[in-house]
Scaffold this motif. Sequence first.
Motif, PDB file in Angstrom:
ATOM      1  N   PHE A  52      -9.046  -8.553  -2.442  1.00 26.01           N
ATOM      2  CA  PHE A  52      -8.595  -8.370  -3.965  1.00 26.01           C
ATOM      3  C   PHE A  52      -8.093  -9.901  -4.532  1.00 26.01           C
ATOM      4  CE2 PHE A  52      -4.690  -8.745  -2.150  1.00 26.01           C
ATOM      5  CZ  PHE A  52      -4.488  -7.950  -0.803  1.00 26.01           C
ATOM      6  N   VAL A  53      -7.984 -10.855  -3.606  1.00 27.91           N
ATOM      7  CA  VAL A  53      -7.620 -12.055  -4.261  1.00 27.91           C
ATOM      8  C   VAL A  53      -8.771 -13.032  -3.975  1.00 27.91           C
ATOM      9  CG1 VAL A  53      -5.275 -11.692  -3.552  1.00 27.91           C
ATOM     10  CG2 VAL A  53      -6.703 -12.987  -1.982  1.00 27.91           C
ATOM     11  N   LYS A  54      -9.890 -12.755  -3.212  1.00 29.87           N
ATOM     12  CA  LYS A  54     -11.209 -13.840  -3.351  1.00 29.87           C
ATOM     13  C   LYS A  54     -11.356 -14.273  -4.925  1.00 29.87           C
ATOM     14  CE  LYS A  54     -13.247 -12.393   1.051  1.00 29.87           C
ATOM     15  NZ  LYS A  54     -14.653 -11.776   1.627  1.00 29.87           N
ATOM     16  N   ASP A  55     -11.920 -15.641  -4.826  1.00 31.35           N
ATOM     17  CA  ASP A  55     -12.157 -16.313  -6.117  1.00 31.35           C
ATOM     18  C   ASP A  55     -10.823 -16.404  -7.026  1.00 31.35           C
ATOM     19  OD1 ASP A  55     -15.293 -14.494  -5.674  1.00 31.35           O
ATOM     20  OD2 ASP A  55     -14.705 -16.563  -4.993  1.00 31.35           O
ATOM     21  N   ARG A  56      -9.671 -15.933  -6.861  1.00 27.12           N
ATOM     22  CA  ARG A  56      -8.720 -16.186  -7.533  1.00 27.12           C
ATOM     23  C   ARG A  56      -7.539 -16.960  -6.853  1.00 27.12           C
ATOM     24  NH1 ARG A  56      -5.484 -11.848  -9.230  1.00 27.12           N
ATOM     25  NH2 ARG A  56      -6.033 -10.843  -7.420  1.00 27.12           N
ATOM     26  N   PHE A  57      -7.241 -16.839  -5.592  1.00 28.99           N
ATOM     27  CA  PHE A  57      -6.099 -17.280  -4.817  1.00 28.99           C
ATOM     28  C   PHE A  57      -6.856 -18.465  -4.023  1.00 28.99           C
ATOM     29  CE2 PHE A  57      -2.734 -13.773  -4.758  1.00 28.99           C
ATOM     30  CZ  PHE A  57      -3.101 -13.599  -6.278  1.00 28.99           C
ATOM     31  N   THR A  58      -5.972 -19.128  -3.685  1.00 31.06           N
ATOM     32  CA  THR A  58      -6.490 -20.696  -2.708  1.00 31.06           C
ATOM     33  C   THR A  58      -5.241 -20.769  -1.768  1.00 31.06           C
ATOM     34  OG1 THR A  58      -8.083 -21.407  -4.239  1.00 31.06           O
ATOM     35  CG2 THR A  58      -7.360 -22.883  -2.286  1.00 31.06           C
ATOM     36  N   ILE A  59      -5.457 -20.657  -0.483  1.00 26.59           N
ATOM     37  CA  ILE A  59      -4.426 -20.999   0.478  1.00 26.59           C
ATOM     38  C   ILE A  59      -4.742 -22.525   1.087  1.00 26.59           C
ATOM     39  CG2 ILE A  59      -5.647 -20.244   2.146  1.00 26.59           C
ATOM     40  CD1 ILE A  59      -2.873 -19.109   3.632  1.00 26.59           C
ATOM     41  N   SER A  60      -3.775 -23.297   1.044  1.00 28.45           N
ATOM     42  CA  SER A  60      -3.829 -24.445   1.780  1.00 28.45           C
ATOM     43  C   SER A  60      -2.452 -24.886   2.538  1.00 28.45           C
ATOM     44  CB  SER A  60      -3.946 -25.688   0.718  1.00 28.45           C
ATOM     45  OG  SER A  60      -3.059 -25.703  -0.260  1.00 28.45           O
ATOM     46  N   LYS A  61      -2.653 -26.152   3.249  1.00 24.94           N
ATOM     47  CA  LYS A  61      -1.514 -26.328   4.264  1.00 24.94           C
ATOM     48  C   LYS A  61      -1.669 -28.035   4.346  1.00 24.94           C
ATOM     49  CE  LYS A  61      -0.625 -24.702   8.781  1.00 24.94           C
ATOM     50  NZ  LYS A  61      -0.810 -25.534   9.861  1.00 24.94           N
ATOM     51  N   TYR A 105       0.929 -23.714   1.015  1.00 24.89           N
ATOM     52  CA  TYR A 105       0.642 -23.379  -0.462  1.00 24.89           C
ATOM     53  C   TYR A 105      -0.271 -22.209  -0.814  1.00 24.89           C
ATOM     54  CZ  TYR A 105       2.168 -28.097  -0.730  1.00 24.89           C
ATOM     55  OH  TYR A 105       3.212 -29.394  -0.816  1.00 24.89           O
ATOM     56  N   LEU A 106       0.159 -21.562  -1.938  1.00 22.51           N
ATOM     57  CA  LEU A 106      -0.508 -20.453  -2.350  1.00 22.51           C
ATOM     58  C   LEU A 106      -1.025 -20.748  -3.787  1.00 22.51           C
ATOM     59  CD1 LEU A 106      -2.386 -18.000  -1.493  1.00 22.51           C
ATOM     60  CD2 LEU A 106      -0.490 -16.560  -2.202  1.00 22.51           C
ATOM     61  N   GLY A 161      -2.488 -15.826 -16.123  1.00 18.08           N
ATOM     62  CA  GLY A 161      -1.715 -17.090 -15.837  1.00 18.08           C
ATOM     63  C   GLY A 161      -1.690 -17.619 -14.324  1.00 18.08           C
ATOM     64  N   SER A 162      -1.144 -18.646 -14.330  1.00 17.94           N
ATOM     65  CA  SER A 162      -1.185 -19.083 -12.668  1.00 17.94           C
ATOM     66  C   SER A 162       0.285 -19.439 -12.239  1.00 17.94           C
ATOM     67  CB  SER A 162      -1.749 -20.478 -12.638  1.00 17.94           C
ATOM     68  OG  SER A 162      -3.099 -20.199 -13.056  1.00 17.94           O
ATOM     69  N   LEU A 163       0.483 -19.342 -10.946  1.00 19.96           N
ATOM     70  CA  LEU A 163       1.490 -19.779 -10.246  1.00 19.96           C
ATOM     71  C   LEU A 163       1.292 -20.380  -8.940  1.00 19.96           C
ATOM     72  CD1 LEU A 163       4.142 -16.789 -10.252  1.00 19.96           C
ATOM     73  CD2 LEU A 163       4.389 -19.081 -11.415  1.00 19.96           C
ATOM     74  N   ARG A 164       1.972 -21.204  -8.212  1.00 22.34           N
ATOM     75  CA  ARG A 164       1.844 -22.044  -6.997  1.00 22.34           C
ATOM     76  C   ARG A 164       3.058 -21.783  -6.313  1.00 22.34           C
ATOM     77  NH1 ARG A 164       1.478 -28.320  -5.374  1.00 22.34           N
ATOM     78  NH2 ARG A 164      -0.183 -28.342  -3.781  1.00 22.34           N
ATOM     79  N   LEU A 165       2.924 -20.959  -5.260  1.00 17.77           N
ATOM     80  CA  LEU A 165       3.674 -20.761  -4.294  1.00 17.77           C
ATOM     81  C   LEU A 165       3.751 -21.895  -3.042  1.00 17.77           C
ATOM     82  CD1 LEU A 165       3.560 -16.914  -3.490  1.00 17.77           C
ATOM     83  CD2 LEU A 165       4.641 -18.070  -5.473  1.00 17.77           C
TER      84      LEU A 165
END
Length: 125
Positions: free
Chosen positions: A63-72, A80-81, A16-20
């Motif tokens: 360990f998070v490359k291609d799965r997580f995206t950081i933005s501002k 955001y994450l 699944g997904s979450l957005r922090l």
Amino acid sequence: QVQLAESGGGLVQAGGSLRLSCAASGGSFSGYFMAWFRQAPGKEREFVAGITRGGGETDYADFVKDRFTISKDNAENTGYLQMNSLKPEDTAVYFCAAHGRGWAIARDRNRYVYWGQGTQVTVSS
């Protein structure tokens, strides 16, 4: 002095997904590098992702490359994450952090001066 507050954590199934979100107050977010760290029980706090002041450059732990995206979004003073394809091993308390010095994204947590209180992310198998 900037204050940070995370939100968006919760319980999600594997895959699944979450957005922090990381809301900043007390200063303009555009002047700060921002990063996400995480800490699982019994483990040290580790770097997850970082982003430059303007948001033009990012860095990710392997360990998070291609799965997580950081933005501002500096206009909204929010970072955001986006976390996709979550795994049980991603379970941890996630912290956003910021610092205003230097010219490159830092992976060393000691470089970060401002921290949020953390938000729990739990991924069930």
